[in-house]
Design an enzyme around this catalytic site. Sequence first.
Site, PDB file in Angstrom:
ATOM      1  CG  PHE A 171       4.345  73.453 -99.454  1.00 25.99           C
ATOM      2  CD1 PHE A 171       4.413  72.445 -98.571  1.00 25.99           C
ATOM      3  CD2 PHE A 171       3.518  74.228 -99.824  1.00 25.99           C
ATOM      4  CE1 PHE A 171       2.972  71.901 -98.133  1.00 25.99           C
ATOM      5  CE2 PHE A 171       2.214  73.512 -99.721  1.00 25.99           C
ATOM      6  CZ  PHE A 171       2.066  72.496 -98.978  1.00 25.99           C
ATOM      7  CG  ASP A 172       4.575  77.715-102.737  1.00 28.97           C
ATOM      8  OD1 ASP A 172       3.907  77.268-102.268  1.00 28.97           O
ATOM      9  OD2 ASP A 172       5.017  78.783-102.721  1.00 28.97           O
TER      10      ASP A 172
ATOM     11  CB  SER B 281     -24.848  74.545 -76.683  1.00 31.70           C
ATOM     12  OG  SER B 281     -26.218  74.483 -75.919  1.00 31.70           O
TER      13      SER B 281
ATOM     14  CD  GLU C  89     -11.390  70.793 -73.164  1.00 28.06           C
ATOM     15  OE1 GLU C  89     -12.012  71.388 -74.082  1.00 28.06           O
ATOM     16  OE2 GLU C  89     -11.286  69.634 -73.185  1.00 28.06           O
TER      17      GLU C  89
ATOM     18  CE  LYS D 175     -18.538  78.530 -74.383  1.00 23.43           C
ATOM     19  NZ  LYS D 175     -18.665  79.309 -75.772  1.00 23.43           N
TER      20      LYS D 175
ATOM     21  CG  ASP E 107     -16.157  83.826 -79.376  1.00 25.95           C
ATOM     22  OD1 ASP E 107     -17.221  83.406 -79.586  1.00 25.95           O
ATOM     23  OD2 ASP E 107     -16.406  85.153 -79.153  1.00 25.95           O
TER      24      ASP E 107
ATOM     25  NE  ARG F 245     -24.955  73.363 -81.142  1.00 27.77           N
ATOM     26  CZ  ARG F 245     -26.172  73.926 -80.796  1.00 27.77           C
ATOM     27  NH1 ARG F 245     -26.623  74.668 -81.540  1.00 27.77           N
ATOM     28  NH2 ARG F 245     -26.824  73.230 -79.781  1.00 27.77           N
TER      29      ARG F 245
ATOM     30  CE1 TYR G 128     -17.229  64.352 -76.322  1.00 32.07           C
ATOM     31  CE2 TYR G 128     -18.907  65.754 -77.464  1.00 32.07           C
ATOM     32  CZ  TYR G 128     -18.513  64.886 -76.623  1.00 32.07           C
ATOM     33  OH  TYR G 128     -19.778  63.924 -76.066  1.00 32.07           O
TER      34      TYR G 128
ATOM     35  CE  LYS H  63     -20.537  83.247 -72.971  1.00 34.81           C
ATOM     36  NZ  LYS H  63     -20.713  83.022 -74.127  1.00 34.81           N
TER      37      LYS H  63
ATOM     38  CB  CYS I  29     -27.851 116.182 -92.523  1.00 34.69           C
ATOM     39  SG  CYS I  29     -26.560 115.296 -93.279  1.00 34.69           S
TER      40      CYS I  29
ATOM     41  CB  CYS J 283     -26.208 118.337 -96.482  1.00 38.79           C
ATOM     42  SG  CYS J 283     -27.593 117.660 -96.076  1.00 38.79           S
TER      43      CYS J 283
ATOM     44  CB  CYS K 103     -29.141 112.741 -94.718  1.00 39.23           C
ATOM     45  SG  CYS K 103     -29.052 114.439 -95.642  1.00 39.23           S
TER      46      CYS K 103
ATOM     47  CB  CYS L  72     -26.498 114.964 -98.455  1.00 38.21           C
ATOM     48  SG  CYS L  72     -25.735 114.433 -96.780  1.00 38.21           S
TER      49      CYS L  72
HETATM   50  S1  IVH Z   1     -17.024  70.993 -75.591  1.00 35.53           S
HETATM   51  C1  IVH Z   1     -20.924  68.522 -75.049  1.00 35.53           C
HETATM   52  N1  IVH Z   1     -15.137  72.286 -75.654  1.00 35.53           N
HETATM   53  O1  IVH Z   1     -18.768  76.442 -77.057  1.00 35.53           O
HETATM   54  C2  IVH Z   1     -19.898  69.212 -75.244  1.00 35.53           C
HETATM   55  N2  IVH Z   1     -16.776  73.378 -76.495  1.00 35.53           N
HETATM   56  O2  IVH Z   1     -21.334  76.884 -75.591  1.00 35.53           O
HETATM   57  C3  IVH Z   1     -19.725  70.037 -76.545  1.00 35.53           C
HETATM   58  N3  IVH Z   1     -16.712  75.653 -77.618  1.00 35.53           N
HETATM   59  O3  IVH Z   1     -21.111  74.416 -79.051  1.00 35.53           O
HETATM   60  C4  IVH Z   1     -18.846  71.246 -76.408  1.00 35.53           C
HETATM   61  N4  IVH Z   1     -14.329  75.916 -76.897  1.00 35.53           N
HETATM   62  O4  IVH Z   1     -18.942  75.535 -80.078  1.00 35.53           O
HETATM   63  C5  IVH Z   1     -16.447  72.348 -75.799  1.00 35.53           C
HETATM   64  N5  IVH Z   1     -13.206  73.553 -75.594  1.00 35.53           N
HETATM   65  C6  IVH Z   1     -14.236  73.456 -75.831  1.00 35.53           C
HETATM   66  C7  IVH Z   1     -14.919  74.516 -76.606  1.00 35.53           C
HETATM   67  C8  IVH Z   1     -16.515  74.572 -76.984  1.00 35.53           C
HETATM   68  C9  IVH Z   1     -15.567  76.243 -77.574  1.00 35.53           C
HETATM   69  C10 IVH Z   1     -17.972  75.928 -78.074  1.00 35.53           C
HETATM   70  C11 IVH Z   1     -18.645  74.850 -78.884  1.00 35.53           C
HETATM   71  C12 IVH Z   1     -20.058  74.751 -78.099  1.00 35.53           C
HETATM   72  C13 IVH Z   1     -19.992  75.861 -77.216  1.00 35.53           C
HETATM   73  C14 IVH Z   1     -21.059  75.860 -76.274  1.00 35.53           C
END
Ligand code: IVH
Length: 670
Positions: A34-35, A80, A111, A113, A115, A134, A225, A311, A406, A409, A424, A430
């Site tokens: 690849f390189d 959101s 799905e 979520k 982070d 965003r 999405y 959550k 402290c 010291c 301190c 120190c």
């Molecule tokens: S859908 C209108 N799907 O969670 C729907 N969001 O709290 C738009 N996130 O701003 C979001 N995993 O940054 C969607 N499987 C997932 C996600 C997800 C993480 C985040 C995303 C969103 C925030 C909302």
Amino acid sequence: MTDIERIIQLRDELHRHNHNYYVLNQPVISDRDFDFLLKELQDLEAAHPEAFDPNSPTQRVGSDLNNEFQTVQHQRPMLSLSNTYNREEVKDFYERVSEGLQGAKFRICCELKFDGLSISLHYRNGKLFQAVTRGDGVQGDDVTQNIRTIQSIPLQLAQGADYPSEFEIRGEVLMPWTSFDRLNEQRALAEEPLFANPRNAASGTLKSKDSRVVAKRGLDAYLYYLLGDNIPGDGHYENMEAARRWGFQVSRHTTLTDSLQEIYDYIDYWDKERHNLPVATDGIVLKVNSLSQQRSLGMTAKSPRWAIAYKFQAEQACTTLRDVIFQVGRTGAVTPVAVMDPVQLAGTTVRRATLHNADVIQSLDLHMGDKVLVEKGGEIIPKIVAVAPESLNGERGFPIQFATHCPACGTPLIRIPGEAAHYCPNDASCPPLILGRIEHFISRKAMNIQSLGPETVDEYFRQGLIHDAADLYSLTEEQLLNENASNRKSAQKIIQSIRESVNVTFERVLYAIGIRFVGEIAARTLARNYGSMDALASASLEDIKAINGIGDVIAQSVINFFSEPKNLQLVERLKNAGLQMQISEEQAHAQSDTLKGQSIVISGVFRHHSRDEYKALIEQHGGRNVGSISAKTSFILAGENMGPSKLEKANKLGIRIMNEDEFLEMISTL
Ligand code: IVH
């Protein structure tokens, strides 16, 4: 085959290999091969700047073109999700959807979520065209340059796939645990502040102005999405499957469900299993699968009615508080740390937790021997969130008090009104504070004594070889040699680089001595205005304040510094060691207006001077060094290997590219 044809062929091939490696986890060629192909492409592109393509696989390494992020309006607002925290609330959502759809059948796509931070990617004719954060949901930052360095994001979609000519795909940029751990290890070694969690690390990285930094940090992305006028079908799940075929990384842990019970099962499964994922997740997202049903449910001002987040509870454990110790950092701030009976929490054994500051201890009402609830949320350092109810009623140990002195010291601590931390104040003796100052003194932008690192400084200090920065200049090779004679080479290197540092310019010496609030820029301004340490030391407050760019706080701090006899002594000893205490003849005389009003971009690697020196030269001659090329750029000072993206931009805008010799001749200091 012409070079250009070969370039196109190589790009195509490398895009495919990237996808195999980073998305499918199934490489079909070795890293070496690849390189090899990448190198061939780099060479050809260097010979053919006219064939530049920002989406070429060679652009994944990033460039030193300074990103000034443009604000971009989102074509469709980035909403959101509203959050739920228990089964009841999930049920409420399910029933609301059912009602909203007047009893019609519907499926929920479940799905993970992720982070991280959300990103919107725009593709035109299969090519990545723009990537926007965003932001506030209405407009975000254009971070396309940085996004290009993320290997799992396709720059060019697989040929022949049935994607629409224009579409948007959204997802999450995140930092996998392995990248996160590696980054924090490096930062710990360099004594840089650690990132609290992968989300902060990903967000800090993506906002970096230098995409080469981004390229090295190992970010990843999952897409969830798809939006646009001609997307394949009515099912969200099916659309995401299509996106996966086109080359996007789409999670394989997404499931379609037909009942509330199946949703609960999904939640229960991932609540535990998520700890085995390579990336951080903080919940589950539930989405009505049919796009027409989504449309009929619509949105509120903030979030869609067709989707919701569930959550996860942060994991908690209960254990016993055995002690609270106080640690003093290099800035003098004191942090309380709880010592507890070891307990298993989210896959690791926890013995310590941070208590942050005195207010936190007080609001927890902590007593010695309390049973405490420890939580590991998004942060890697666990924290005590509460005293367990069982401890509140029984007999308790003594209440925890914040240290009065402290721990390093013994000096009484102070708390600046309005600040949470205790400090301190013993700057003079120190140990952590002294070490902090010496480390600043040797750092790259100060005296740049590269052969010394924090650990070595620590060791010399413990051995009593150094007590302050000036002591470095009286160190001898013999002193640095311990029993181990094989150290001679490194001892020589250290002594040599300390000696060489006496040539560092006055403005950096001024920065290195660590006057509070005097950063690099203030040091440069003061150096230019006063020309020497003596002149600055005898300047009046009014005089310093009158300088453009120097505020009251800095001016007062300079006065305070030079009113302390111990600081004057340190400066005197540094002067005797031969450090530059005034701007050089050259600097003093070289000043001119030759570059007045000009905006100059520096790019590439130079032979005669370092980049920083060129920057200083530009300023001395009245010019301004700017990070990115625009129509306003006067010319580019280019060394070897100027980045192809800069070259392309400069050519497009018809901006002059000047080499080192031409530049030096122009300001005539060669
Ligand atoms: S859908 C209108 N799907 O969670 C729907 N969001 O709290 C738009 N996130 O701003 C979001 N995993 O940054 C969607 N499987 C997932 C996600 C997800 C993480 C985040 C995303 C969103 C925030 C909302």
